[in-house]
Write a protein that holds these residues in place. Structure first.
Motif, PDB file in Angstrom:
ATOM      1  N   LEU A 277       0.769  -1.264   0.180  1.00 28.68           N
ATOM      2  CA  LEU A 277       0.170  -0.073  -0.051  1.00 28.68           C
ATOM      3  C   LEU A 277       0.958   1.176  -0.104  1.00 28.68           C
ATOM      4  O   LEU A 277       1.944   1.160   0.403  1.00 28.68           O
ATOM      5  CB  LEU A 277      -1.006   0.110   1.080  1.00 28.68           C
ATOM      6  N   SER A 278       0.571   2.113  -0.315  1.00 26.51           N
ATOM      7  CA  SER A 278       0.981   3.702  -0.449  1.00 26.51           C
ATOM      8  C   SER A 278       0.497   4.148   1.068  1.00 26.51           C
ATOM      9  O   SER A 278      -0.711   3.950   1.512  1.00 26.51           O
ATOM     10  CB  SER A 278       0.664   4.441  -1.403  1.00 26.51           C
ATOM     11  N   GLU A 279       1.277   5.287   1.406  1.00 20.95           N
ATOM     12  CA  GLU A 279       0.946   5.809   2.731  1.00 20.95           C
ATOM     13  C   GLU A 279      -0.511   6.482   2.599  1.00 20.95           C
ATOM     14  O   GLU A 279      -0.685   7.102   1.542  1.00 20.95           O
ATOM     15  CB  GLU A 279       1.975   6.954   3.058  1.00 20.95           C
ATOM     16  N   ALA A 280      -1.333   6.404   3.574  1.00 19.32           N
ATOM     17  CA  ALA A 280      -2.418   6.969   3.783  1.00 19.32           C
ATOM     18  C   ALA A 280      -3.413   6.022   3.143  1.00 19.32           C
ATOM     19  O   ALA A 280      -4.902   6.515   3.175  1.00 19.32           O
ATOM     20  CB  ALA A 280      -2.497   8.547   3.142  1.00 19.32           C
ATOM     21  N   ALA A 281      -3.258   5.215   2.539  1.00 15.26           N
ATOM     22  CA  ALA A 281      -4.313   4.298   2.078  1.00 15.26           C
ATOM     23  C   ALA A 281      -4.733   3.402   3.153  1.00 15.26           C
ATOM     24  O   ALA A 281      -4.516   3.448   4.229  1.00 15.26           O
ATOM     25  CB  ALA A 281      -3.664   2.964   1.127  1.00 15.26           C
ATOM     26  N   SER A 282      -5.912   2.954   3.188  1.00 16.22           N
ATOM     27  CA  SER A 282      -6.833   2.371   4.063  1.00 16.22           C
ATOM     28  C   SER A 282      -6.438   0.735   4.276  1.00 16.22           C
ATOM     29  O   SER A 282      -6.141   0.429   2.927  1.00 16.22           O
ATOM     30  CB  SER A 282      -8.174   2.267   3.936  1.00 16.22           C
ATOM     31  N   LEU A 283      -6.337   0.021   5.167  1.00 20.27           N
ATOM     32  CA  LEU A 283      -5.976  -1.301   5.118  1.00 20.27           C
ATOM     33  C   LEU A 283      -7.053  -2.280   5.707  1.00 20.27           C
ATOM     34  O   LEU A 283      -7.945  -1.726   6.815  1.00 20.27           O
ATOM     35  CB  LEU A 283      -4.985  -1.375   6.259  1.00 20.27           C
ATOM     36  N   GLU A 284      -7.299  -3.313   5.185  1.00 21.18           N
ATOM     37  CA  GLU A 284      -7.843  -4.193   5.706  1.00 21.18           C
ATOM     38  C   GLU A 284      -7.256  -5.804   5.447  1.00 21.18           C
ATOM     39  O   GLU A 284      -7.186  -6.026   4.321  1.00 21.18           O
ATOM     40  CB  GLU A 284      -9.506  -4.529   5.192  1.00 21.18           C
ATOM     41  N   LEU A 285      -7.022  -6.472   6.636  1.00 22.25           N
ATOM     42  CA  LEU A 285      -6.595  -7.799   6.362  1.00 22.25           C
ATOM     43  C   LEU A 285      -7.500  -8.860   6.973  1.00 22.25           C
ATOM     44  O   LEU A 285      -8.010  -8.759   8.046  1.00 22.25           O
ATOM     45  CB  LEU A 285      -5.239  -7.831   7.323  1.00 22.25           C
ATOM     46  N   GLY A 286      -7.733  -9.750   5.866  1.00 17.84           N
ATOM     47  CA  GLY A 286      -8.651 -10.877   6.340  1.00 17.84           C
ATOM     48  C   GLY A 286      -8.024 -11.972   7.201  1.00 17.84           C
ATOM     49  O   GLY A 286      -7.067 -12.251   7.063  1.00 17.84           O
ATOM     50  N   CYS A 287      -8.871 -12.439   8.097  1.00 13.16           N
ATOM     51  CA  CYS A 287      -8.720 -13.486   9.030  1.00 13.16           C
ATOM     52  C   CYS A 287      -9.933 -14.251   9.297  1.00 13.16           C
ATOM     53  O   CYS A 287     -10.990 -13.628   9.625  1.00 13.16           O
ATOM     54  CB  CYS A 287      -8.127 -13.050  10.533  1.00 13.16           C
ATOM     55  N   ASN A 288      -9.998 -15.475   9.208  1.00 11.95           N
ATOM     56  CA  ASN A 288     -11.076 -16.486   9.358  1.00 11.95           C
ATOM     57  C   ASN A 288     -10.394 -17.586  10.146  1.00 11.95           C
ATOM     58  O   ASN A 288      -9.274 -18.083   9.781  1.00 11.95           O
ATOM     59  CB  ASN A 288     -11.829 -16.836   8.083  1.00 11.95           C
ATOM     60  N   TYR A 289     -11.295 -18.323  10.962  1.00  8.16           N
ATOM     61  CA  TYR A 289     -10.784 -19.249  11.603  1.00  8.16           C
ATOM     62  C   TYR A 289     -11.856 -20.357  11.686  1.00  8.16           C
ATOM     63  O   TYR A 289     -13.021 -20.158  11.539  1.00  8.16           O
ATOM     64  CB  TYR A 289     -10.570 -19.023  13.201  1.00  8.16           C
ATOM     65  N   SER A 290     -11.704 -21.452  11.963  1.00  4.22           N
ATOM     66  CA  SER A 290     -12.603 -22.498  12.057  1.00  4.22           C
ATOM     67  C   SER A 290     -12.265 -23.374  13.455  1.00  4.22           C
ATOM     68  O   SER A 290     -11.316 -23.898  13.744  1.00  4.22           O
ATOM     69  CB  SER A 290     -12.411 -23.722  10.927  1.00  4.22           C
ATOM     70  N   TYR A 291     -13.479 -23.148  14.171  1.00  7.37           N
ATOM     71  CA  TYR A 291     -13.411 -23.933  15.524  1.00  7.37           C
ATOM     72  C   TYR A 291     -14.726 -23.507  16.032  1.00  7.37           C
ATOM     73  O   TYR A 291     -15.423 -22.623  16.030  1.00  7.37           O
ATOM     74  CB  TYR A 291     -12.633 -23.248  16.382  1.00  7.37           C
TER      75      TYR A 291
ATOM     76  N   VAL B 233      -2.868   4.038   6.819  1.00 10.06           N
ATOM     77  CA  VAL B 233      -1.450   3.310   7.257  1.00 10.06           C
ATOM     78  C   VAL B 233      -0.203   4.398   6.909  1.00 10.06           C
ATOM     79  O   VAL B 233      -0.329   5.367   6.201  1.00 10.06           O
ATOM     80  CB  VAL B 233      -1.065   2.093   6.365  1.00 10.06           C
ATOM     81  N   GLN B 234       0.646   4.117   7.682  1.00 11.66           N
ATOM     82  CA  GLN B 234       1.839   4.775   7.620  1.00 11.66           C
ATOM     83  C   GLN B 234       2.911   3.906   7.305  1.00 11.66           C
ATOM     84  O   GLN B 234       2.933   2.813   7.448  1.00 11.66           O
ATOM     85  CB  GLN B 234       2.358   5.486   8.980  1.00 11.66           C
ATOM     86  N   TRP B 235       4.112   4.559   6.946  1.00 12.18           N
ATOM     87  CA  TRP B 235       5.284   3.587   6.335  1.00 12.18           C
ATOM     88  C   TRP B 235       5.847   2.915   7.450  1.00 12.18           C
ATOM     89  O   TRP B 235       6.411   1.527   7.529  1.00 12.18           O
ATOM     90  CB  TRP B 235       6.493   4.491   5.956  1.00 12.18           C
TER      91      TRP B 235
END
Lengths: 118, 112
Positions: free
Chosen positions: B13-27, B81-83
């Protein structure tokens, strides 16, 4: 006043040797862990001890033997080292294991020991 | 057996872009959920955690994550996000039995 400390930080050794990594925590936690992080950064739990008793033992070769002399220490001994054992080994501790303690299973990690087997 | 899946292995990403990281679990049972961060050359440290209550949790450095039980998801977000956010991010699940399972990690690179 390091919370979780590991020694040594770096370990370079020959195949077939036996080596130990030490871990100590001064947080008063009851639970300690060993993780292996490979070159792709994948982090896998190896062992977990609660009050000096083994509670988690993942599928690792029996060349790896953890030892917990007291609640504050969890050492990892590795026999007959192999090339594939090269990795960064992280020790961690938490106040409690499991989900019953309202988030007391947050883990605090040591700085890691980079093991290189030649 | 429980498992954790992080969908994005490498995000740039470039600085100032928005971030979303996915996480799924099975339990199927009760879990506590965590995001840990590993800055270059450093050890893992807690970013945020969820164990009960408000499913939207806020962590350090402007990160937040939302637990959606019906989707078995715990996605990490940051609006800008930031550097210095360049790091490896791990989602983790703990069960009542005390077993910790980590996802394979997401490498975030933020371009200045």
């Amino acid at each position: 006043d390091t919370a979780v400390s590991q020694t040594p930080k770096y370990l370079v050794t020959q195949m077939g040797n036996d080596k130990s990594i030490k871990c100590e925590q001064n947080l008063g936690h009851d639970t300690m862990y060993w993780y292996k992080q490979d070159s792709k950064k994948f982090l896998k739990i190896m062992f977990s001890y609660n009050n000096k008793e083994l509670i988690i033992n993942e599928t690792v070769p029996n060349r790896f033997s953890p030892k917990s002399p007291d609640k504050a220490h969890l050492n990892l001994h590795i026999n007959s080292l192999e090339l594939g054992d090269s990795a960064v080994y992280f020790c961690a501790s938490s106040q409690a294991p499991g989900t019953s303690g309202g988030g007391t299973d947050t883990q605090y990690f040591g700085p890691g020991t980079r093991l290189t087997v030649l | 057996a429980q498992s954790v899946s992080q969908h994005n292995h490498h995000v740039i990403l470039s600085e100032a872009a928005s971030l979303e990281l996915g996480c799924n679990y099975s339990y199927g049972g009760t879990v506590n959920l965590f995001w840990y961060v590993q800055y270059p050359g450093q050890h893992l440290q807690l970013l945020l955690k969820y164990f009960s209550g408000d499913p939207l949790v806020k962590g350090i450095k402007g990160f937040e994550a939302e637990f959606i039980k019906s989707k078995f998801s715990f996605n990490l977000r940051k609006p800008s996000v930031q550097w210095s956010d360049t790091a490896e991010y791990f989602c983790a699940v703990n069960t009542r039995a005390g077993k910790s399972t980590f996802g394979d990690g997401t490498t975030l690179t933020v371009k200045p």
